[in-house]
Design an enzyme around this catalytic site. Structure first.
Site, short mmCIF file in Angstrom:
data_model
loop_
_atom_site.label_atom_id
_atom_site.label_comp_id
_atom_site.label_asym_id
_atom_site.label_seq_id
_atom_site.Cartn_x
_atom_site.Cartn_y
_atom_site.Cartn_z
N TYR A 233 0.88 -1.17 0.00
CA TYR A 233 0.00 0.00 0.00
C TYR A 233 0.92 1.22 0.00
O TYR A 233 1.67 1.42 0.95
CB TYR A 233 -0.90 0.01 1.24
N HIS A 415 -17.94 -2.46 3.01
CA HIS A 415 -16.69 -2.64 3.75
C HIS A 415 -16.82 -3.64 4.89
O HIS A 415 -17.70 -3.51 5.74
CB HIS A 415 -16.23 -1.28 4.30
#
Lengths: 620, 620
Positions: A233, A415
């Site tokens: 990331y 999510h």
């Protein structure tokens, strides 16, 4: 355009077979491909007959393009195999496994090439479908590679077939490196295989009119050297010009560095918190020890993109405000590089291009959080294949917080953490389930994109929004409690809506007092295992429950019955005025039906067996 | 045989249509019918191409005959409509309702006649199936009435179609009294309709060799005047000759008085208890005040028949002992007359013909009771659409009571009271479900017949037999507890097996102590509603439970978890030695799959729409 230079067939020279229309295309040329596909779209030919593209494998040797016909309820696929070897296998399965998959296979026995609709059993062995629902329209060899054009209805009613529905689809592929005497001789476990997640049924949204004073802002990672590890990331901080006034973002699109299409998995742009004057610049892995801790305050989503997605458009009446007083100038770009082959030395400058206007639209768009409060009182027992937790946005909250004309939800981002497998939000009015806001029956926590809804959902004061998440904790030994940690769970639907209201959070959790009654009850049936003393935390209490069938079933019953504690909040700290403890669960008097495959009225001319394939040679 | 006298068509004279093979039979003669059907059976032609017959309506104007091909997985139906009017409708539905039914319709618009595969929606309105799975083979007018010959696969994979499976099938019919412009104009609510229950998929059992010294005994109601009321259970006492020695019953068959086929619903022969020297003679309604109370001691089943059943055969190795020392000479015949039209003055002498032999076979057959003990601790909450109760015959009991070589179950009679909807018994060995002993997914308490099993199931010492019943208490306001009363419930499978053992009862119920824990728990979550004081009966306790979702779910969880009390009994009073309280539930590590429709590999030439029908005229 040019005529084919040769008419060599691949791999052998099978004689044309009269029983399969596909083979009639054997000598087709590239020009025919374009005409054919345009015709297949059914309406005015667009520039690109296949608006959607995705690499299937990390090297990008398999490239999938597709279009969707909602009128005919079918998908046209174009698969390009740059190195077809002895064949290729493509299909779908529940969660990307190569077993129990619905597959289409192009294979050769060394003499002829065959195309067939197949399925793989629990052990990965292939079997021919009794009913051939993938229909080959064209097979063509070009200097780029082998092109296969085929179509497949959403639903086939063959019980071995996958039902293509909204939300995530797990595509699978395999590369055949040698000839096989028959389809049944192929086992997926012996092949080079992989999976790719994608939203196959993209919404058919007409592009809203864009303002004439459209400006663009590119938020891009600056010449990143992609680390040679599977998962990175990357965090990058940038800022808007000083005195940048209030604008509306009206669309955004991905910018992916050419050649890195298979590596850039998803990207998000966050706005930082306005409470800090400034944020340090940074460009590096998000988990780096060098990352300034203040970057954790850059969490307000401005834009999100994931593999396979195209541009995101706001509805014509609304835009997402950014810039101006009261908002931070600082933005954080996060890029997820997925590099399973651990390729070294690749450079990347991918990012997101924001399209914004100073001509503010009538409404500000906003994001509201639905689902469960992040609290350990909502827990999933271990070794559950499909445990459901549900969060409520109650009538009392929407009555208080929504404007009389209601709000309009146009996009949604689901999510959960690692054990999430399905998410759905349903709108309930007057006790009746009315419509699905968003549903993903093949949800993956590794593929969280903002999705435009096929149909805008209007929510009125007094409506109820119910968000349910299904979790798989088969490989866990301990209960999984709710919380922020990656090994804890969440159940959230970030809905994008307009006009903006003060309501930022409409979520719930079971009443903690009733959970204590549950722990008492567990003790009564299991001779004192769970500490119900005041100093024990809920997480500790869950950890000491003996997970027999009774304790599992009763926890499920508790969550379906006990009153809830509501978070009906202006921001995560400020609640709307009112009593939000011990609220009754919304009563539901009628539910919507689960989506079920609609069998095509007529099966058409589906052949009973695999088709011998003649492969034409097209232009380069 | 004779040639057709005329070739008049019914009702009009449609021109033959080339698109439907059925119309090619338009001019077929009766002789063709016989040849055709014999050929359809696939094997050596039998005397009767349709071995099974049943009247559909109380007047017997609709007569259904059928045969079953297990090889082809399809049923051939022959429907005789003695007064076809303007058409007829026939089909199947879950429980005999005319809504959501799978139907075949012969109708006329006044001009032509049509045959189509259809379905009725929730409101009873007909719709044409997109896929035509009933295939008309012949339509023929004779002096007897209109004959329709058609076939239907067990499974069609059309989601609107009924899946023909083992056990009870609810057949439905309707009579069209006037022409309809189209199929969609028909609503079943406006027609004269009805239902008939039948075991459609009869087992394909070869007839065992019968002994040469076969004698028969007819147990018949003596010239009964059938009461002009819907339901009558007629009781008749008869006796065996004095000094009648021990024999083996090897088969039995129904004797139904001609003309009363639609009235005689089921019949049973019971042997009286040996403990009484004699029983008073009686012939009258079983609920008559004149009935001697001693007749309640005539409960040991010797034979049972229900509508649509044929002869019952014992396996060649076994017979049912009757006569001789230690058994009563007295027999009770019970005949259930079902007379919904309240026909007056009809006389009947129906009964059962027992075939017995003095040459005793190697084994005595016997009956064992599996399922639940008749106790109120097993209860069903009110307003449940499908609540399951389960009774166990544990490994501990079979290990103790069965001979080393095991027993062989060859027939089964399922039993519940009014709310029973499904019953299944599964054999478990080493923790794994191995095979189904008997399953009825459309079970009706109004249709309880002894059914020969398609396959004999052998049970060894250490095996477990699990019997589950599904109940529908939607129209009840109070909990339904287990017990003998007609408004209480039972869950029993009477299995017929050999060789006889001492084990007569192998049943279970939840441990009563755990049930008291449940009532305590209900109070804890609902502030003291259920009296847990010693003087309250379990029935009273269940009556005071507030039936919210939690109390329902937790009761279900309790039954799935709590230890059981076993009845492992030689007779209902005498237990095998051992500890039978607080026994753990058998652990099941793998379960069998539910039966699911297997779609035919190829749909054949199923037409897309209804077929115009030409009706031939056959011999009388």
């Amino acid at each position: 355009m040019q005529a084919p230079s040769r008419r060599r067939r691949w791999p052998g020279l099978p004689s044309p077979s009269a029983r399969e229309a596909a083979s009639m295309y054997g000598t087709a040329v590239a020009v025919l491909l374009v005409i054919l596909v345009a015709a297949l779209q059914g309406s005015a030919p667009s520039a690109d007959p296949f608006p959607y593209h995705i690499p299937l494998d990390p090297e990008g040797t398999l490239q999938l393009s597709w279009n969707v016909s909602y009128a005919q309820e079918l998908v046209h696929f174009q698969l390009l195999a740059r190195q077809p070897g002895a064949g290729v296998l493509f299909g779908m399965s529940d969660r990307g496994e190569l077993e129990n998959a619905d597959l289409v296979v192009l294979w050769t026995d060394g003499d002829r090439a065959y195309f067939g609709d197949a399925w793989s059993d629990q052990k990965g062995q292939l079997h021919l479908d009794p009913q051939q629902d993938y229909q080959l329209l064209q097979a063509q060899k070009t200097p780029e590679g082998l092109y296969l054009l085929f179509k497949r209805p959403f639903a086939t009613c063959d019980p071995k077939d996958y039902f293509i529905e909204d939300g995530t689809v797990h595509l699978v592929y395999g590369l055949l490196e040698e000839p096989f005497p028959s389809l049944e001789a192929i086992n997926t476990s012996s092949l080079r295989t992989g999976l790719q997640r994608v939203q196959l049924l993209k919404p058919n949204i007409s592009v809203p009119t864009l303002p004439s004073d459209l400006h663009t802002l590119e938020i891009r990672a600056p010449d990143v050297l992609i680390p040679g590890q599977e998962t990175t990331y990357w965090c990058y901080i940038t800022e808007l010009p000083e005195e940048f006034p209030r604008h509306h973002i009206v669309m955004y699109e991905p910018i992916v560095t050419e050649g890195n299409e298979a590596l850039v998995h998803h990207m998000e742009v966050f706005q930082c918190a306005a409470e800090f004057e400034s944020f340090p610049h940074f460009s590096g892995p998000c988990d780096s020890k060098m990352k300034p801790s203040r970057l954790n305050y850059c969490r307000h989503v401005l834009a999100a993109w994931a593999l396979g997605a195209k541009a995101f458009y706001y509805p014509e009446e609304a835009g997402l405000a950014f810039g101006g007083a009261g908002s931070s100038r600082y933005l954080r770009l996060e890029v997820h590089y997925h590099n399973p082959l651990k390729i070294q030395g690749r450079r990347d400058s991918s990012g997101i291009r924001l399209f914004y206007t100073a001509t503010l639209r009538p409404h500000d768009a906003a994001i509201m959080e639905l689902g469960l409060v992040y609290t350990p009182v909502m827990a999933i027992p271990p070794r559950e294949p499909a445990f459901v937790l549900t969060g409520y946005c109650t009538a009392k909250c929407t009555r208080l917080a929504l404007p009389p004309a209601g709000i309009h939800i146009f996009a949604s981002q689901l999510h959960t953490h690692l054990t999430g497998r399905q998410v759905v939000t349903v709108l309930v009015r007057d006790g009746r389930e009315r419509e699905v806001v968003n549903r993903d029956s093949h949800y993956s926590p590794h593929f969280q994109e903002i999705r435009m809804l096929k149909k805008v959902v209007s929510v009125r004061p007094g409506d109820v929004l119910i968000t349910s998440c299904t979790y798989n904790t088969r490989d866990r030994e301990q209960a999984t409690v709710g919380g922020f940690g990656i090994l804890e769970e969440m159940c959230v639907n970030y809905v994008h809506y307009y006009p903006q209201t003060q309501l930022e959070l409409c979520k719930s959790a079971v009443d903690p007092g009733f959970l204590q009654k549950y722990f008492h009850l567990v003790n009564r049936f299991n001779s004192e295992d769970v500490c119900t003393c005041p100093q024990a935390s809920v997480t500790q209490q869950f950890a000491s429950v003996p997970w027999n069938s009774f304790n599992r079933d009763v926890l499920r019953a508790l969550y379906g019955f006990a009153p809830i504690s509501m978070h009906c909040n202006k921001s995560s700290a400020v609640r709307f005025q009112g009593e939000w403890s011990l609220q009754p669960l919304p009563e539901i008097i009628s539910t919507l039906q689960e989506p079920a495959p609609r069998c095509p009225a007529s099966r058409g001319q589906s052949p009973a067996g695999p088709a011998v394939v003649s492969i034409g040679r097209g232009k380069g």
